[in-house]
Scaffold this active site. Structure first.
Site, PDB file in Angstrom:
ATOM      1  N   SER A  25      19.805  47.146  34.740  1.00 27.52           N
ATOM      2  CA  SER A  25      20.750  47.362  35.839  1.00 27.52           C
ATOM      3  C   SER A  25      20.142  46.761  37.096  1.00 27.52           C
ATOM      4  O   SER A  25      19.031  47.121  37.480  1.00 27.52           O
ATOM      5  CB  SER A  25      21.014  48.852  36.035  1.00 27.52           C
ATOM      6  OG  SER A  25      21.850  49.070  37.160  1.00 27.52           O
ATOM      7  N   ASP A  92      27.966  52.720  39.892  1.00 29.95           N
ATOM      8  CA  ASP A  92      28.623  53.289  38.706  1.00 29.95           C
ATOM      9  C   ASP A  92      27.713  53.181  37.487  1.00 29.95           C
ATOM     10  O   ASP A  92      27.610  54.107  36.684  1.00 29.95           O
ATOM     11  CB  ASP A  92      29.943  52.555  38.439  1.00 29.95           C
ATOM     12  CG  ASP A  92      31.117  53.233  39.126  1.00 29.95           C
ATOM     13  OD1 ASP A  92      30.982  54.403  39.516  1.00 29.95           O
ATOM     14  OD2 ASP A  92      32.168  52.591  39.282  1.00 29.95           O
ATOM     15  N   GLU A  93      27.076  52.012  37.344  1.00 31.31           N
ATOM     16  CA  GLU A  93      26.104  51.839  36.256  1.00 31.31           C
ATOM     17  C   GLU A  93      25.015  52.898  36.346  1.00 31.31           C
ATOM     18  O   GLU A  93      24.651  53.545  35.361  1.00 31.31           O
ATOM     19  CB  GLU A  93      25.437  50.454  36.350  1.00 31.31           C
ATOM     20  CG  GLU A  93      26.150  49.353  35.660  1.00 31.31           C
ATOM     21  CD  GLU A  93      25.338  48.058  35.687  1.00 31.31           C
ATOM     22  OE1 GLU A  93      25.836  47.074  35.140  1.00 31.31           O
ATOM     23  OE2 GLU A  93      24.233  48.034  36.261  1.00 31.31           O
ATOM     24  N   LEU A  94      24.475  53.062  37.548  1.00 31.32           N
ATOM     25  CA  LEU A  94      23.390  54.011  37.768  1.00 31.32           C
ATOM     26  C   LEU A  94      23.803  55.433  37.389  1.00 31.32           C
ATOM     27  O   LEU A  94      23.059  56.153  36.710  1.00 31.32           O
ATOM     28  CB  LEU A  94      22.955  53.962  39.233  1.00 31.32           C
ATOM     29  CG  LEU A  94      21.913  54.991  39.658  1.00 31.32           C
ATOM     30  CD1 LEU A  94      20.596  54.736  38.944  1.00 31.32           C
ATOM     31  CD2 LEU A  94      21.722  54.981  41.163  1.00 31.32           C
ATOM     32  N   ILE A  97      23.901  55.784  33.719  1.00 34.72           N
ATOM     33  CA  ILE A  97      22.551  55.772  33.154  1.00 34.72           C
ATOM     34  C   ILE A  97      21.882  57.138  33.329  1.00 34.72           C
ATOM     35  O   ILE A  97      21.245  57.656  32.405  1.00 34.72           O
ATOM     36  CB  ILE A  97      21.704  54.665  33.823  1.00 34.72           C
ATOM     37  CG1 ILE A  97      22.179  53.278  33.336  1.00 34.72           C
ATOM     38  CG2 ILE A  97      20.219  54.847  33.533  1.00 34.72           C
ATOM     39  CD1 ILE A  97      21.600  52.132  34.125  1.00 34.72           C
TER      40      ILE A  97
END
Length: 802
Positions: A25, A92-94, A97
């Protein structure tokens, strides 16, 4: 030996098979063209399957496909950089995750030129970015979720790059730790055919009594495993085992134990009041347990110690220490039914520790008193005795000398003269002196890392050599005594600074792997190397003085060719015939100025790295010497020539012509994504819709269209992000996006994704309105911080042609 602490254990069932080892990421505009790409390449070279979203279209929200990718990754590495929090996509990725972390995923942050405290407390650029998001999004819950994810991720132990070391060293440290984490995270392989295991495991679980809150020891009497305390102590000593135990607990390789007593104290201090699971396999001395565990009464309640041994009396002594909190389990052999089941499952038996010991005992019995009369020598003290006292004989067929710790000094002369039948010789971690006068000509494997002499012995002419490794050596003419060989297949001379020229290898036709990476004074590779049709891997990385390659490549088996950082190399060889096997070509940071027209004969190319980038695309970013673009293989999907000011003016025309053939020619594809960036400001006239400004609209139909888009960007001192939105009958959604580093010149961006409309049509549910084949209004809007010179031009068509 193994160790698990309560801090490192997870109660989740995160044990499914992963699609990727690592998910990266990162903020593309900060690190895509540098740090993250180098990290991806380093992980890939270590065999760590890594996901990097080079070609995914960006939008306000991440796609369901990317969410699935995150969930199917074993480890996530988050590269926090200056502008990471400015991207809603990254946040959003974070958040996803962090959610996966709570379900068992291993997450490690990288703080790349940012202070971890800024991420944790959302100050500085991170605070500014989140404030802007709060203004933009009406739903406070979204931003609050991001804030919580940032805080949690920043509290995870990771890596902080503050330019005190080189990026290369920093990346190598990350890769090393990720490699270790991957090994520890993978489910333990017990046996290929686990016959009879389950019933015995259940019996041991009863003895462990997991529900009780005491410190409990279970002693298992039977055969030891493959990696055991007894053998490890014999080879490396108890201090090395103590250091291994300390590392397993702390993951800190800087733990150094000066003596065994100090090591026991350090273990006691580190594991004091910790709830642990410790397994000591194949113990044969009480002293080993005492030095590795110290005072077992200092472990936290709930701790479990498992000790396997072949000595019943040792277990009895240990039982007295633990009292009622200890128990013994004797491993029984397979019963008749289990034995028959195993026999039918496994006709090809694997070597077990006991079989290995039996083999070594057979070798010892060859000559119990005289080491020099044995066929194989592997224990370093035995080998040193044979060499220093010249006890060798023609009975010896294999030698491995790899002492632990600091390099051991050995005086060489004619010791190998008595070993006429020596076939395998492996030497490392040796400080050699003297003059090596002889090596047996019957050697099949010669692996001597750090070979200290400039040449092999003058009478050494091996006729059966299969593998040769003289890496980190002072060798000058590597093939002087091996100019002719039909058996040699693997050659490694990496980091040999005195090699200046690779000679004629025509008489060594069966080489499959040739590694001369980091030979910093290598200037020339002989023309014959380009005709080695059995060669599969050729590595010349970091040969910074390399100027001359074979004039032509005719290598039908070559799969991987690497020229990373060959900065003096200006010309790439001609490809006279089609090469279907070559799928990986790395030329990152090489000095190559031009590619030959025959470059298109690399028809199997899948991964091509160039400039400061790499991956499954063709990238030549910021290349100041590249002058001309040849016709590229049809397998190439993406070309980035940003800021390549040395390019001939016709280069963009050639690219447009080739890409037009790909999308509109008789062999055009209906699904392949195509894109390129190139200096220039003239769009070809075959684009049939155009508009000055940042938007365009037109009617399309009947039929389902595909289109190619072309934009002209003006010179810009700042980094540029560009988002393309598409609307169909007023319904708007992001289609694709791109970004540029600082633009020193006007630039063209060409983009074509033939299947993008089909996906978009389904997402907008337009088929329900009966619009699949009706006329409808199509709109394109561009949002960017830079100004467009010519605006938008598009070519719209329905492919394939009828």
């Amino acid at each position: 030996m193994a160790l698990v602490t309560s801090e490192g254990a997870s109660s989740s069932s995160f044990t499914h098979r992963w699609k990727y080892d690592v998910f990266l990421s990162f903020r593309g505009e900060d690190t895509r063209n540098g740090f993250t790409t180098y990290l991806y390449h380093a992980l890939h070279q270590r065999g760590i399957h890594t996901f990097i979203d080079n070609n995914l279209p960006r939008g306000e929200k991440i796609s369901a496909e990317l969410l699935k990718t995150i969930k199917s990754s074993m480890i996530s590495i988050i590269v926090f950089s200056e502008n990471y929090a400015s991207s809603a996509w990254c946040l959003d990725e974070l958040a996803e995750i962090v959610e996966c972390k709570n379900n068992g995923m291993l997450v490690r942050p990288v703080f790349y030129k940012v202070d971890p405290s800024e991420v944790r407390s959302q100050k500085g650029k991170f605070g500014e970015a989140l404030a802007k998001h709060e203004e933009k999004f009406k739903d406070d819950k979204i931003v609050q979720r991001w804030r919580e994810a940032l805080h949690e991720a920043a509290n995870i132990s990771g890596w902080h790059y503050d330019e005190r070391c080189t990026e290369f060293e920093f990346i190598q440290r990350i890769v090393e730790e990720i490699s270790n984490s991957k090994s520890n995270w993978m489910p333990l392989f017990v046996a290929k055919y686990p016959v009879g295991i389950n019933s015995r495991v259940e019996e041991i679980k009863l003895l462990l009594d997991i529900e009780s809150n005491d410190v409990r020891m279970v002693g298992i009497y039977g055969l030891g495993g493959v990696e055991n305390v007894r053998e490890s102590e014999r080879k490396e000593g108890i201090i090395k085992l103590q250091e291994t135990l300390l590392f397993e607990f702390s993951r800190d390789r800087n733990f150094k134990v000066s003596n065994a007593s100090r090591g026991t104290n350090m273990i006691n201090e580190s594991l004091c009041r910790k709830r642990v699971l410790i397994i000591l396999d194949d113990v044969d001395k009480l002293d080993q347990v005492e030095k590795l565990l110290g005072k077992c009464d200092r472990f936290a309640f709930g701790s479990r110690i498992i000790i396997t041994t072949r000595d019943k009396h040792l277990l009895a002594t240990l039982g007295a220490t633990f009292g009622n909190s200890s128990s013994t389990y004797e491993v029984e052999g397979l019963d008749e039914c289990e034995a028959i089941e195993l026999f039918y499952q496994n006709n090809a038996l694997k070597m077990h520790n006991l079989v290995q010991q039996m083999g070594r005992e057979i070798v010892r019995q060859e000559s119990p008193q005289n080491l020099g009369e044995r066929s194989r020598l592997w224990y370093y003290k035995d080998v040193l005795e044979v060499l220093t006292e010249n006890k060798g004989s023609d009975k010896i067929q294999g030698i491995m000398l790899c002492p632990p710790g600091e390099p051991t000094k050995v005086q060489f002369n004619d010791q190998f003269l008595k070993m006429k039948n020596l076939r395998l010789l492996i030497i490392c971690n040796i400080k050699s002196c003297g003059c090596l006068e002889y090596l047996p000509n019957g050697l099949k494997l010669l692996d001597w890392q750090g070979f200290p002499w400039s040449s092999l012995p003058p009478k050494f002419y091996p006729k059966h050599l299969v593998s040769l490794n003289l890496s980190h050596s002072r060798i000058e003419k590597p093939f002087k005594q091996i100019s002719s060989s039909q058996t040699l297949t693997k050659v490694k001379f990496s980091d040999c600074e005195f090699i200046r020229k690779l000679p004629d290898l025509a008489m060594i036709p069966n080489i499959k792997s040739l590694d001369l990476s980091y030979c910093k004074n290598l200037v020339e590779v002989h023309d014959s190397v380009g005709r080695l049709d059995k060669l599969e891997v050729l590595s010349l990385d970091n040969c910074t003085k390399l100027r001359i390659l074979p004039s032509c490549l005719m290598m039908e088996s070559l799969r991987t060719f690497s020229l990373i950082r060959c900065s003096s190399l200006k010309k790439f060889p001609d490809i006279s015939l089609e090469m279907k096997s070559l799928d990986t070509l790395y030329m990152d940071s090489a000095g190559i100025c031009e590619l030959p027209p025959s470059f298109e004969n690399l028809t199997g190319l899948k991964q091509l790295g160039f400039g400061n980038n790499l991956g499954g695309v063709h990238l030549l970013d910021n290349c100041n010497e590249f002058r001309d673009i040849p016709r590229l293989p049809r397998s190439i999907r993406y070309v980035d020539l940003s800021n390549c000011d040395s390019l001939d003016s016709s280069s963009s025309t050639k690219l447009f012509h080739q890409f037009r053939e790909m999308i509109m020619g008789p062999q055009s594809s209906t699904t392949n994504y195509l894109s390129f960036k190139v200096p220039g400001n003239e769009i070809p006239n075959w684009f049939n819709h155009q508009s000055v400004g940042s938007s365009i609209s037109f009617w399309v139909g009947p039929g389902f269209p595909n289109f190619a888009l072309c934009l002209v960007f003006e010179t810009e001192d700042n980094e540029v992000d560009c988002i393309v939105d598409i609307s169909i009958n007023g319904r708007k959604q992001e289609l694709t996006s791109t970004g540029f580093s600082k633009l020193r010149y006007d630039h063209l961006w060409f983009d074509c994704c033939p299947d993008s409309f089909q996906r978009l049509f389904k997402r907008l549910n337009l088929e329900k309105e009966g619009l699949s084949y009706a006329e409808y209004e199509l709109g394109i809007d561009i949002s960017s911080e830079t100004r467009f010179l010519e605006g938008i031009k598009l070519v719209v068509d329905s492919w394939p042609r009828l």
